[in-house]
Structure formats: C-alpha cells, structure tokens
Design a protein around this motif. Sequence first.
Motif, short mmCIF file in Angstrom:
data_model
loop_
_atom_site.label_atom_id
_atom_site.label_comp_id
_atom_site.label_asym_id
_atom_site.label_seq_id
_atom_site.Cartn_x
_atom_site.Cartn_y
_atom_site.Cartn_z
N GLU A 161 7.05 -6.56 -15.44
CA GLU A 161 7.42 -5.45 -16.33
C GLU A 161 8.78 -4.87 -15.95
OE1 GLU A 161 5.77 -3.94 -18.94
OE2 GLU A 161 7.17 -2.23 -19.09
N LEU A 162 8.98 -4.61 -14.67
CA LEU A 162 10.24 -3.99 -14.23
C LEU A 162 11.41 -4.96 -14.43
CD1 LEU A 162 9.11 -2.09 -10.99
CD2 LEU A 162 9.57 -1.10 -13.24
N ALA A 163 11.18 -6.23 -14.12
CA ALA A 163 12.25 -7.22 -14.30
C ALA A 163 12.64 -7.31 -15.77
CB ALA A 163 11.80 -8.58 -13.77
N ALA A 164 11.64 -7.33 -16.65
CA ALA A 164 11.92 -7.43 -18.09
C ALA A 164 12.67 -6.21 -18.60
CB ALA A 164 10.61 -7.62 -18.86
N ALA A 165 12.45 -5.06 -17.92
CA ALA A 165 13.12 -3.82 -18.35
C ALA A 165 14.52 -3.69 -17.72
CB ALA A 165 12.26 -2.62 -17.98
N GLY A 166 14.92 -4.69 -16.94
CA GLY A 166 16.29 -4.68 -16.44
C GLY A 166 16.46 -4.15 -15.02
N TYR A 167 15.37 -3.92 -14.32
CA TYR A 167 15.51 -3.50 -12.91
C TYR A 167 15.92 -4.74 -12.12
CZ TYR A 167 13.59 0.99 -14.17
OH TYR A 167 13.42 2.22 -14.75
N GLY A 168 17.08 -4.66 -11.52
CA GLY A 168 17.71 -5.86 -10.99
C GLY A 168 17.47 -6.14 -9.53
N ARG A 169 16.95 -5.14 -8.79
CA ARG A 169 16.79 -5.37 -7.34
C ARG A 169 15.36 -5.06 -6.92
NH1 ARG A 169 21.19 -2.33 -4.04
NH2 ARG A 169 20.29 -3.54 -2.34
N LEU A 170 14.47 -6.00 -7.21
CA LEU A 170 13.06 -5.81 -6.88
C LEU A 170 12.78 -6.47 -5.53
CD1 LEU A 170 11.54 -6.50 -10.41
CD2 LEU A 170 12.04 -4.29 -9.34
N LEU A 171 12.36 -5.68 -4.57
CA LEU A 171 12.08 -6.19 -3.23
C LEU A 171 10.65 -6.68 -3.17
CD1 LEU A 171 13.67 -3.28 -1.14
CD2 LEU A 171 14.74 -5.44 -1.84
N ARG A 172 10.48 -7.94 -2.72
CA ARG A 172 9.15 -8.56 -2.65
C ARG A 172 9.00 -9.33 -1.35
NH1 ARG A 172 10.21 -11.56 -8.12
NH2 ARG A 172 12.29 -10.90 -7.51
N PRO A 173 8.83 -8.62 -0.25
CA PRO A 173 8.73 -9.35 1.02
C PRO A 173 7.49 -10.24 1.05
CG PRO A 173 8.15 -7.04 1.31
CD PRO A 173 8.69 -7.17 -0.08
N ALA A 174 7.64 -11.45 1.58
CA ALA A 174 6.49 -12.37 1.67
C ALA A 174 5.47 -11.82 2.65
CB ALA A 174 6.98 -13.74 2.14
N ARG A 175 4.20 -12.09 2.37
CA ARG A 175 3.12 -11.61 3.22
C ARG A 175 3.30 -12.08 4.67
NH1 ARG A 175 -3.10 -11.88 1.38
NH2 ARG A 175 -2.13 -10.74 -0.30
N GLU A 176 3.78 -13.31 4.82
CA GLU A 176 3.96 -13.87 6.16
C GLU A 176 5.08 -13.12 6.90
OE1 GLU A 176 4.41 -15.76 3.25
OE2 GLU A 176 2.24 -16.01 3.21
N ALA A 177 6.02 -12.57 6.14
CA ALA A 177 7.17 -11.92 6.77
C ALA A 177 6.90 -10.45 7.08
CB ALA A 177 8.39 -12.04 5.86
N LEU A 178 6.02 -9.82 6.32
CA LEU A 178 5.77 -8.39 6.53
C LEU A 178 4.31 -8.06 6.23
CD1 LEU A 178 6.68 -5.52 7.15
CD2 LEU A 178 7.45 -5.29 4.78
N ASP A 179 3.61 -7.63 7.26
CA ASP A 179 2.21 -7.19 7.12
C ASP A 179 2.24 -5.66 7.03
OD1 ASP A 179 -0.42 -6.44 7.43
OD2 ASP A 179 -0.84 -7.86 9.05
N TYR A 180 1.84 -5.13 5.87
CA TYR A 180 1.93 -3.68 5.68
C TYR A 180 0.99 -2.90 6.60
CZ TYR A 180 4.59 -4.83 1.47
OH TYR A 180 5.54 -5.32 0.60
N ARG A 181 0.08 -3.59 7.25
CA ARG A 181 -0.80 -2.89 8.21
C ARG A 181 -0.10 -2.62 9.53
NH1 ARG A 181 -5.58 -7.10 8.18
NH2 ARG A 181 -3.72 -8.37 8.33
N ASP A 182 1.08 -3.22 9.70
CA ASP A 182 1.83 -3.10 10.96
C ASP A 182 2.89 -2.01 10.78
OD1 ASP A 182 3.64 -3.38 13.05
OD2 ASP A 182 3.54 -5.57 13.04
N ARG A 183 2.62 -0.83 11.35
CA ARG A 183 3.48 0.33 11.11
C ARG A 183 4.92 0.08 11.55
NH1 ARG A 183 4.81 5.04 14.07
NH2 ARG A 183 5.22 6.84 12.71
N GLU A 184 5.10 -0.49 12.73
CA GLU A 184 6.47 -0.69 13.23
C GLU A 184 7.23 -1.69 12.37
OE1 GLU A 184 7.86 1.40 15.19
OE2 GLU A 184 5.88 2.32 15.24
#
Length: 315
Positions: free
Chosen positions: A23-46
């Motif tokens: 939806e955001l891409a189609a509306a023209g938002y050009g910088r959508l950050l999508r870190p891969a799960r392997e690269a960033l675990d949101y359970r890891d605060r640091e």
Amino acid sequence: MDKQKPILVAGHRGLAGGAIVRELAAAGYGRLLRPAREALDYRDREAVRRYFDVERPAAVVVAAAKVGGIRANNDFPVEFLLHNLQIQNNLIEAAADFGAEKLLFLGSSCIYPKHAEQPMREEALLGGPLEPTNEAYAVAKIAGIKLCQAYFRQYGRPFICAMPTNLYGPGDNFDLAGSHVLPALLRKVHEAKSAGARTVQVWGTGRPLREFLHVDDLASACRFLLENYCGMEIVNVGSGQEVSIRQLAELICEVVGFGGGLEFDSGAPDGTPRKLLDVSRLTGLGWHARIPLREGIAATYAWYRAAYDAGTARN
Ligand code: GFB
C-alpha cells in the motif's frame, strides 16, 4: 508524512505488514525499511537500538508480532505474551528515543472483554474479563496500547493505535495448527475437493460470529490513519459485517466449488461467542472498507492455489 523519509514496516513478511508495504509503495513512499528477520530480531533490544541509530526511521509501523489462530494462542501463551511484549516494547521505545515522528501500533479486536457489548466500541477496553483462549496475546496488545498512550501523554509523541478485526488475504498462514479460521477452511475445503472427500471438519459448533477484513483494506486504513490521524484514542478497523463460522464455511465451499458436507467438532473450542467492531470512529474520519467478503475469499483462494502449486504457501 514525508514520502522521501525512511519508514520502517516491522513485520513486512507477515500478512498485515506485507500488505502495508504494498500500500505505501503504491502511494509513492519511496524509502520503506524492511530488515530481514535473519538480520534483525525485534526481540533483541540492543540490536533494535543499533538499527534505529543507523537508519533513523521517521515513521514506524509495528506490524511485527507473534500471531496465530485459536489453537496456537491457547497452546503457547508464553510465546504470545513474552515475544509480543519484547517486540513491541523494543520498537516503541527505540522509535521514541531515536526521533521517529510517527508510530502506528497494530493491536487486535481480542483486546476487548469476552462479553463486551456488540458492536464493540473503543471504550469497551478493560471493561471486563478477556476470552481465555487468547488472553496472553490480548494482554500483550493492551500493554502496547498503553505504552503508546503513555508516550503520547507524557512526552507528546504521536504514537497511534489501530485495532484490526480478524484479517485474511493473500500471504496468510495456511498451516492448520497455527492459522486462523478463514485460511484453515480454505485449505481444508480445497484439499477435501481435490481428494474427493465427502465432508470437511470445522472446529467448534459453527455458531461463533466473526467479522473479517481483507488485509488490503487494513493496509489502506493504516495509510489513512498514518496520514490523517493523530490522537491518543485507539481506532477500530473492521468491515462492519459479521458471519457465523458455519456461514463462512458454507461460503468457502461455494467459492471453492466443494459440494460435500460440513462436520462440526464440538470438542474444539469456540472462543469468543461474538466479535464485531464498532467502526464509527474510523468511518467518521472518512475511511470505509471496500472489499466484499466473497470477492476477498475468491482472491485469497486464487492466491493460495498459485502459491500452493509453486510450493511457496506457508504451510
Ligand atoms: O480464527 P480463529 O482461529 O480465532 O477461530 P479467533 C475463529 C473461530 O473459527 C473459532 C473456528 O470459533 C474456531 O473454533 N474454527 C472452525 C476454526 N474451524 C477452524 C479451523 O480449522 N481453524 C481455526 N483456526 N479455527 C483469534 C485469536 O481468535 O483471533 C487471536 O486467537 C487473534 O488472538 C485473532 O485475536 C484475530 O477469532 O477465535
């Protein structure tokens, strides 16, 4: 929201997050950050803080969560409570500390009391006991709402909260042990038809009432709220239409073209008897759902068949 600034969509591989990215891409938002799960675990605060320090998202969508249907919620309360608290706490805290201008937190209609007056208004929150099968998930989501509201009140941070009803659509989880009812029945009915079976098993009595929202409608509502809403009050997101589980199963049989019967397993839990959101706050702001249930199921079935044939369905 500035279309050139970075926006983090946490949970972009999930049903809701994936649709929000589209939806955001189609509306023209050009910088959508999508870190891969392997690269960033949101359970890891640091790790989350290091990521925010580098990327500095101007807006954050918290669509990352441990989610599942009634059985998974009932069987794994530790993961549903602990992982969701970790994910949302880390994202909300980092968004505040590293200067995000806006945050959208996605909750769930299961935050409302089991016997809340229907349709459920936002004011029903914390008015009574929760449905036991998803209490852990609901408590985590309520904590997320309260944290956003606390940042809003104490530090003036525009952290807003949307409460979607039961979602479905392309990209859903079709694993029968973990999925929600709509993808589960689509798969079961499809497999029954393919195998030439005479019946399909449906959990529970078929009597519970549920409201379903196509995930593309949810994504549209999320963009609408990000662009137009800045209040502390939570906002329900639903279609306003409800069906019984029996009616849903019958509709799915029609869409799939299965002429067999339904077999109800009354030993399986029904969960909340009825879950219909009052969406007048959102419609009052000017947003309405667009995708009718039959049309949405047909599109989801087409997606499932293509993904199933290609071997890429989550099952
Ligand atoms: O979608 P669902 O798993 O979750 O189940 P909830 C909805 C209803 O469908 C229940 C019945 O009454 C189920 O017993 N059902 C019938 C089935 N057949 C099936 C089947 O094959 N699979 C599944 N999964 N259900 C969830 C919460 O509640 O709603 C989550 O557990 C979240 O926390 C989500 O809030 C939106 O609607 O009962």
